[in-house]
Structures are given as structure tokens and as C-alpha cells.
Design a protein around this motif. Structure first.
Motif, PDB file in Angstrom:
ATOM      1  N   ASP A  82       0.826  -1.204   0.000  1.00 10.21           N
ATOM      2  CA  ASP A  82       0.000   0.000   0.000  1.00 10.21           C
ATOM      3  C   ASP A  82       0.866   1.263   0.000  1.00 10.21           C
ATOM      4  O   ASP A  82       2.022   1.240   0.434  1.00 10.21           O
ATOM      5  CB  ASP A  82      -0.914   0.024   1.234  1.00 10.21           C
ATOM      6  CG  ASP A  82      -1.925  -1.105   1.226  1.00 10.21           C
ATOM      7  OD1 ASP A  82      -2.197  -1.648   0.140  1.00 10.21           O
ATOM      8  OD2 ASP A  82      -2.439  -1.445   2.308  1.00 10.21           O
ATOM      9  N   LYS A  83       0.278   2.350  -0.441  1.00  8.74           N
ATOM     10  CA  LYS A  83       0.970   3.632  -0.407  1.00  8.74           C
ATOM     11  C   LYS A  83       1.172   4.071   1.043  1.00  8.74           C
ATOM     12  O   LYS A  83       0.433   3.667   1.942  1.00  8.74           O
ATOM     13  CB  LYS A  83       0.157   4.684  -1.167  1.00  8.74           C
ATOM     14  CG  LYS A  83       0.037   4.382  -2.656  1.00  8.74           C
ATOM     15  CD  LYS A  83      -0.827   5.415  -3.357  1.00  8.74           C
ATOM     16  CE  LYS A  83      -0.951   5.093  -4.842  1.00  8.74           C
ATOM     17  NZ  LYS A  83      -1.822   6.058  -5.555  1.00  8.74           N
ATOM     18  N   ALA A  84       2.168   4.926   1.245  1.00  9.13           N
ATOM     19  CA  ALA A  84       2.507   5.368   2.604  1.00  9.13           C
ATOM     20  C   ALA A  84       1.355   6.097   3.280  1.00  9.13           C
ATOM     21  O   ALA A  84       1.258   6.123   4.515  1.00  9.13           O
ATOM     22  CB  ALA A  84       3.745   6.260   2.558  1.00  9.13           C
ATOM     23  N   SER A  85       0.470   6.682   2.484  1.00  6.27           N
ATOM     24  CA  SER A  85      -0.653   7.440   3.046  1.00  6.27           C
ATOM     25  C   SER A  85      -1.737   6.539   3.641  1.00  6.27           C
ATOM     26  O   SER A  85      -2.603   7.004   4.381  1.00  6.27           O
ATOM     27  CB  SER A  85      -1.281   8.324   1.965  1.00  6.27           C
ATOM     28  OG  SER A  85      -1.725   7.536   0.868  1.00  6.27           O
ATOM     29  N   ILE A  86      -1.685   5.260   3.328  1.00  6.67           N
ATOM     30  CA  ILE A  86      -2.685   4.320   3.847  1.00  6.67           C
ATOM     31  C   ILE A  86      -2.351   3.983   5.300  1.00  6.67           C
ATOM     32  O   ILE A  86      -1.272   3.471   5.598  1.00  6.67           O
ATOM     33  CB  ILE A  86      -2.725   3.029   3.003  1.00  6.67           C
ATOM     34  CG1 ILE A  86      -3.048   3.347   1.544  1.00  6.67           C
ATOM     35  CG2 ILE A  86      -3.733   2.043   3.579  1.00  6.67           C
ATOM     36  CD1 ILE A  86      -4.396   3.989   1.341  1.00  6.67           C
ATOM     37  N   THR A  87      -3.277   4.271   6.203  1.00  3.28           N
ATOM     38  CA  THR A  87      -3.028   4.041   7.634  1.00  3.28           C
ATOM     39  C   THR A  87      -3.803   2.851   8.197  1.00  3.28           C
ATOM     40  O   THR A  87      -3.656   2.513   9.372  1.00  3.28           O
ATOM     41  CB  THR A  87      -3.402   5.289   8.446  1.00  3.28           C
ATOM     42  OG1 THR A  87      -4.789   5.600   8.221  1.00  3.28           O
ATOM     43  CG2 THR A  87      -2.547   6.478   8.029  1.00  3.28           C
ATOM     44  N   GLY A  88      -4.623   2.242   7.383  1.00  3.94           N
ATOM     45  CA  GLY A  88      -5.384   1.090   7.866  1.00  3.94           C
ATOM     46  C   GLY A  88      -6.267   0.519   6.773  1.00  3.94           C
ATOM     47  O   GLY A  88      -6.340   1.056   5.662  1.00  3.94           O
ATOM     48  N   ARG A  89      -6.896  -0.585   7.096  1.00  2.82           N
ATOM     49  CA  ARG A  89      -7.829  -1.238   6.174  1.00  2.82           C
ATOM     50  C   ARG A  89      -9.019  -1.751   6.963  1.00  2.82           C
ATOM     51  O   ARG A  89      -8.920  -2.008   8.166  1.00  2.82           O
ATOM     52  CB  ARG A  89      -7.187  -2.450   5.488  1.00  2.82           C
ATOM     53  CG  ARG A  89      -6.174  -2.169   4.421  1.00  2.82           C
ATOM     54  CD  ARG A  89      -5.885  -3.466   3.678  1.00  2.82           C
ATOM     55  NE  ARG A  89      -4.657  -3.429   2.904  1.00  2.82           N
ATOM     56  CZ  ARG A  89      -4.208  -4.444   2.192  1.00  2.82           C
ATOM     57  NH1 ARG A  89      -4.886  -5.582   2.183  1.00  2.82           N
ATOM     58  NH2 ARG A  89      -3.088  -4.345   1.501  1.00  2.82           N
ATOM     59  N   VAL A  90     -10.113  -1.927   6.248  1.00  8.67           N
ATOM     60  CA  VAL A  90     -11.269  -2.600   6.835  1.00  8.67           C
ATOM     61  C   VAL A  90     -11.409  -3.942   6.131  1.00  8.67           C
ATOM     62  O   VAL A  90     -11.675  -3.994   4.924  1.00  8.67           O
ATOM     63  CB  VAL A  90     -12.563  -1.776   6.688  1.00  8.67           C
ATOM     64  CG1 VAL A  90     -13.755  -2.562   7.255  1.00  8.67           C
ATOM     65  CG2 VAL A  90     -12.425  -0.440   7.395  1.00  8.67           C
ATOM     66  N   TYR A  91     -11.179  -5.007   6.886  1.00 12.29           N
ATOM     67  CA  TYR A  91     -11.307  -6.353   6.327  1.00 12.29           C
ATOM     68  C   TYR A  91     -12.717  -6.857   6.612  1.00 12.29           C
ATOM     69  O   TYR A  91     -13.134  -6.952   7.768  1.00 12.29           O
ATOM     70  CB  TYR A  91     -10.275  -7.298   6.942  1.00 12.29           C
ATOM     71  CG  TYR A  91     -10.364  -8.704   6.392  1.00 12.29           C
ATOM     72  CD1 TYR A  91      -9.797  -9.023   5.165  1.00 12.29           C
ATOM     73  CD2 TYR A  91     -11.047  -9.701   7.087  1.00 12.29           C
ATOM     74  CE1 TYR A  91      -9.892 -10.302   4.642  1.00 12.29           C
ATOM     75  CE2 TYR A  91     -11.150 -10.985   6.575  1.00 12.29           C
ATOM     76  CZ  TYR A  91     -10.569 -11.278   5.351  1.00 12.29           C
ATOM     77  OH  TYR A  91     -10.679 -12.550   4.830  1.00 12.29           O
ATOM     78  N   MET A  92     -13.452  -7.156   5.544  1.00 10.03           N
ATOM     79  CA  MET A  92     -14.831  -7.625   5.689  1.00 10.03           C
ATOM     80  C   MET A  92     -14.817  -9.151   5.803  1.00 10.03           C
ATOM     81  O   MET A  92     -14.617  -9.862   4.818  1.00 10.03           O
ATOM     82  CB  MET A  92     -15.673  -7.177   4.500  1.00 10.03           C
ATOM     83  CG  MET A  92     -15.676  -5.670   4.277  1.00 10.03           C
ATOM     84  SD  MET A  92     -16.268  -4.721   5.707  1.00 10.03           S
ATOM     85  CE  MET A  92     -18.022  -5.081   5.641  1.00 10.03           C
TER      86      MET A  92
END
Length: 277
Positions: A82-92
Motif C-alpha cells: 500500500d501507499k505510505a498514506s494508507i493508515t489502515g484497512r477494513v477487512y470484511m
């Protein structure tokens, strides 16, 4: 004499026809009775199934996520693509009920297993109320995963357990998938492992791309406008067909040769010359 013989013949013929008709009627009646019995049995089974408890479970252990995909009770991912700006994800995380669909929302009881190394509030968070929404047989649990600094050096695992409550039972526990090793797949326990360490993607073709390095991956993606995470998808995913993969490798091999010919040899982070077979 001939008249008597003819009379006997006609009488026997009549008796034979009568027996044949009677047997045919008996056969038809038997079929009807069997059919009626079968329908009655089906109705009874349907009623019993309907009255059974509603089991909640993780369907990825029963139904593959894609055609010919594996049945799983665990999965994982890396933020490193992921790009550095991505701070998290929502895993469904999918959930499913084995039973009736309800006209109202029903709460699902989920607990964090003590075996988890992911820390609630630090590495992940869960909704305060987890529900199977009205009218749904299949739903999902949104697991918010945080991209923390410590994930650069390690992986953590979140283990979730489905538990019984007033709405659902958890009678689908596990199933032995390998008799020799006694390996099991679990229907009510799911593991999610995540990290920010850059690891070799699952679809990295060593024979075409050579030894995996982060610099090689990102350079290839930059030059051909590819998304790095695509290489972490199954080989059946778009963009990963054999002709496409061979093209990527051939392109990079020509690119490195051209750069070297122009006096701009490309090196890896460890100082070795970048190489594509």
C-alpha cells in the motif's frame, strides 16, 4: 366338442385379461401410495429443518471465495504493497447463518481468542454491535486493521471465535480435512494475520522475475503502471495470465539491458546488479 373347447378358451382369456387389469390397478395404486408417503416424509423433514437451531459460521471454510479456490479458516495480508498514506484497512470477514432468515437484525456474539497476538485498540478494532442484518443469510464483520509502526518488523494474528447467544448456536465446530495428519478446518474460528513487512507476493514468478526484491517489484510497477498488490493475488487474477507475466519479465530484461548500455546500470539495495532471467 369344438364348442366346449372354444368356450373354455374364451373363459380363460377373459380371466387372464381380468387379472391383468387388476394387477395394473394394484401397481398404479402402489405408486400413488409411495408418492404420497414420499411427499409426507419430505414435508416432515422440511418442518424439522425449519425448527432446527440457527447456526452461525464462517462460510469461507465451506464455500470458496472464488471458483476452484481453497476452503480456508485463516488468511492474511501485508500493508507493504500500500501507499505510505494508507493508515489502515477494513477487512470484511464473511459470516453466514445455517437456518432461517429473520425479518429483524440479530446480534452475533464474537470473542477475541487468547491466542491472538494482535492487540485490541492498537492493531485492530471491532464494531460495538455485530449483527446479521434483517433479511440476510450472508453478512460480514467489518474488522478495522491499523497500520502501526511495529508491523514493519513483525506479523500479528487476530483470532476470532463465534459464540452462542440467544439468536444463534455454534454447532458447526470443525472438520478433519486430512486423516493422516488430522488437520482440521474450523467453522467458528477464524485467523487474520497482518504485517507491514514486505514479503514475496504469492504470484511472484521466480522463473520469470528472478529473486524477489522490493526495489525490483516497485520499479517494474512504476515502469508499466502496475499495482504492486496485484502480485499478491491468485495467479488466476486479471493481469497475471502466463502471456502477461512473460511480457513483464521480457520488458524488464530489455529495460535493464538498455539502461546498462547507456551507462546507467540499475543496482539493488545491497549493491548487486538487478537481474531478470
Amino acid at each position: 366338442m369344438q364348442l366346449n373347447m372354444w368356450c373354455h378358451y374364451q373363459i380363460r382369456k377373459l380371466i387372464f385379461k381380468t387379472k391383468k387389469v387388476i394387477m395394473k390397478k394394484i401397481l398404479i395404486l402402489s405408486i400413488l401410495l409411495c408418492s404420497l408417503f414420499g411427499l409426507t416424509s419430505c414435508d416432515k423433514e422440511e418442518i424439522e429443518t425449519y425448527k432446527a437451531t440457527d447456526n452461525i459460521y464462517f462460510p469461507l471454510a465451506v464455500f470458496p471465495a472464488y471458483n476452484n479456490g481453497p476452503l480456508i479458516d485463516s488468511t492474511g495480508f501485508s500493508f507493504s504493497f500500500d501507499k505510505a498514506s494508507i493508515t489502515g484497512r477494513v477487512y470484511m470477514l464473511p459470516i453466514r447463518v445455517q437456518g432461517k432468515v429473520s425479518a429483524v437484525d440479530r446480534k452475533i456474539k464474537v470473542s477475541v481468542d487468547p491466542a491472538s497476538t494482535a492487540v485490541l485498540g492498537t492493531h485492530f478494532s471491532l464494531p460495538e454491535n455485530i449483527v446479521l442484518h434483517a433479511g440476510k443469510e450472508i453478512d460480514s464483520i467489518p474488522v478495522t486493521v491499523k497500520r502501526t509502526l511495529d508491523l514493519k518488523d513483525k506479523s500479528v494474528t487476530l483470532v476470532l471465535n463465534l459464540e452462542e447467544n440467544e439468536f444463534f448456536t455454534v454447532n458447526m465446530k470443525d472438520k478433519v480435512t486430512n486423516v493422516l495428519t488430522q488437520k482440521k478446518i474450523n467453522y467458528t474460528r477464524f485467523k487474520l494475520t497482518f504485517t507491514d513487512k514486505l514479503m514475496q507476493p504469492i504470484s511472484w514468478q521466480t522463473g520469470t522475475f528472478g529473486v524477489f526484491t522490493a526495489k525490483k517489484l516497485f520499479l517494474m510497477c512504476d515502469l508499466m503502471n502496475l499495482e504492486p498488490e496485484m502480485f499478491n493475488l491468485p495467479t488466476t487474477a486479471p493481469g497475471l495470465s502466463i502471456p502477461e507475466v512473460l511480457y513483464y519479465g521480457s520488458f524488464m530484461k530489455r529495460y535493464l539491458a538498455d539502461q546498462k548500455a547507456n551507462g546507467n546500470t540499475i543496482y539493488e539495495e545491497d549493491g548487486k546488479e538487478m537481474f531478470f532471467p
